[in-house]
Design a protein around this motif. Sequence first.
Motif, PDB file in Angstrom:
ATOM      1  N   VAL A 151     -26.533  12.962  19.017  1.00  0.00           N
ATOM      2  CA  VAL A 151     -25.176  13.259  19.468  1.00  0.00           C
ATOM      3  C   VAL A 151     -24.142  12.801  18.447  1.00  0.00           C
ATOM      4  CG1 VAL A 151     -23.480  12.935  21.297  1.00  0.00           C
ATOM      5  CG2 VAL A 151     -25.920  13.025  21.864  1.00  0.00           C
ATOM      6  N   THR A 152     -23.239  13.725  18.114  1.00  0.00           N
ATOM      7  CA  THR A 152     -22.077  13.423  17.291  1.00  0.00           C
ATOM      8  C   THR A 152     -20.842  13.538  18.170  1.00  0.00           C
ATOM      9  OG1 THR A 152     -23.120  14.286  15.286  1.00  0.00           O
ATOM     10  CG2 THR A 152     -20.717  14.112  15.275  1.00  0.00           C
ATOM     11  N   ALA A 153     -19.972  12.537  18.123  1.00  0.00           N
ATOM     12  CA  ALA A 153     -18.772  12.522  18.958  1.00  0.00           C
ATOM     13  C   ALA A 153     -17.540  12.392  18.065  1.00  0.00           C
ATOM     14  CB  ALA A 153     -18.822  11.368  19.954  1.00  0.00           C
ATOM     15  N   VAL A 154     -16.560  13.260  18.304  1.00  0.00           N
ATOM     16  CA  VAL A 154     -15.348  13.304  17.485  1.00  0.00           C
ATOM     17  C   VAL A 154     -14.134  12.997  18.354  1.00  0.00           C
ATOM     18  CG1 VAL A 154     -13.871  14.785  16.055  1.00  0.00           C
ATOM     19  CG2 VAL A 154     -16.360  15.004  15.916  1.00  0.00           C
ATOM     20  N   ASP A 155     -13.205  12.243  17.816  1.00  0.00           N
ATOM     21  CA  ASP A 155     -11.921  12.037  18.491  1.00  0.00           C
ATOM     22  C   ASP A 155     -10.864  11.754  17.438  1.00  0.00           C
ATOM     23  OD1 ASP A 155     -11.429  11.244  21.777  1.00  0.00           O
ATOM     24  OD2 ASP A 155      -9.769  10.980  20.369  1.00  0.00           O
ATOM     25  N   ILE A 156      -9.628  12.166  17.747  1.00  0.00           N
ATOM     26  CA  ILE A 156      -8.516  11.917  16.843  1.00  0.00           C
ATOM     27  C   ILE A 156      -7.943  10.511  17.036  1.00  0.00           C
ATOM     28  CG2 ILE A 156      -6.648  12.765  18.336  1.00  0.00           C
ATOM     29  CD1 ILE A 156      -5.571  14.243  15.793  1.00  0.00           C
ATOM     30  N   SER A 157      -8.294   9.891  18.158  1.00  0.00           N
ATOM     31  CA  SER A 157      -7.804   8.549  18.484  1.00  0.00           C
ATOM     32  C   SER A 157      -8.803   7.495  18.012  1.00  0.00           C
ATOM     33  CB  SER A 157      -7.596   8.411  20.001  1.00  0.00           C
ATOM     34  OG  SER A 157      -7.449   7.058  20.365  1.00  0.00           O
TER      35      SER A 157
END
Length: 217
Positions: free
Chosen positions: A55-61
């Motif tokens: 799993v790869t998880a992306v967030d701008i925060s």
Amino acid sequence: MRLMKPPGVYRAQEDTRLLVECLAHERLRPGDEVLDLGTGTGAVALVAAGTGARVTAVDISRRALATAWLNSALNRRRIHLLHGDLLEPVRRRRFDLVVSNPPYVPAAAPSLPTRGIARAWDAGHDGRALLDRICRQAPAVLTPGGTLLMVHSSLCGTEETLAELKQAGLDAEVIARRRIPFGPVMSGRATWLEEQGLVAPGEREEDLVVIRGVRPH
């Protein structure tokens, strides 16, 4: 799962729960590549990681990413965390499943917030600022036969999402729908939403929808 939910990070709510319920019906296998766009606390990413998927998880925060990292440690589930704007950090990669609970609340401000918790829900006048980008860009990172699962409010236009995904080459359909009362953010904007014609006078409920799009082989 144990989830830390510090101030300033979007807490898993009914939309997250509905997305997780739909995720449970996907036949993930150990080693499958999964992408969680806008991971927040990491709740959806951690459920996917529990299947053995990578799993790869992306967030701008950055605060959200720190929270997701902490929650992955608490639950002993490994996720790869990336800072960035939606698909920008992963454009060269391909995934078997993309999941997203993006910002989708209509807002009076014409531009998206650049800081603060409002980034987790404000999405332009019609609530589609992030949805439209995902519809256009996500199909390019799916493997043949890969799937997109995305949750949002019907106030943003369910048919618009289906049409955009189909135009982008996916076979798309609504697979779940749930009627819920307005939460605090929507309740605080109810009068403005009425003025914009997005809800009927006195209406204080919305439909959450999960849309599934599949890239043909």
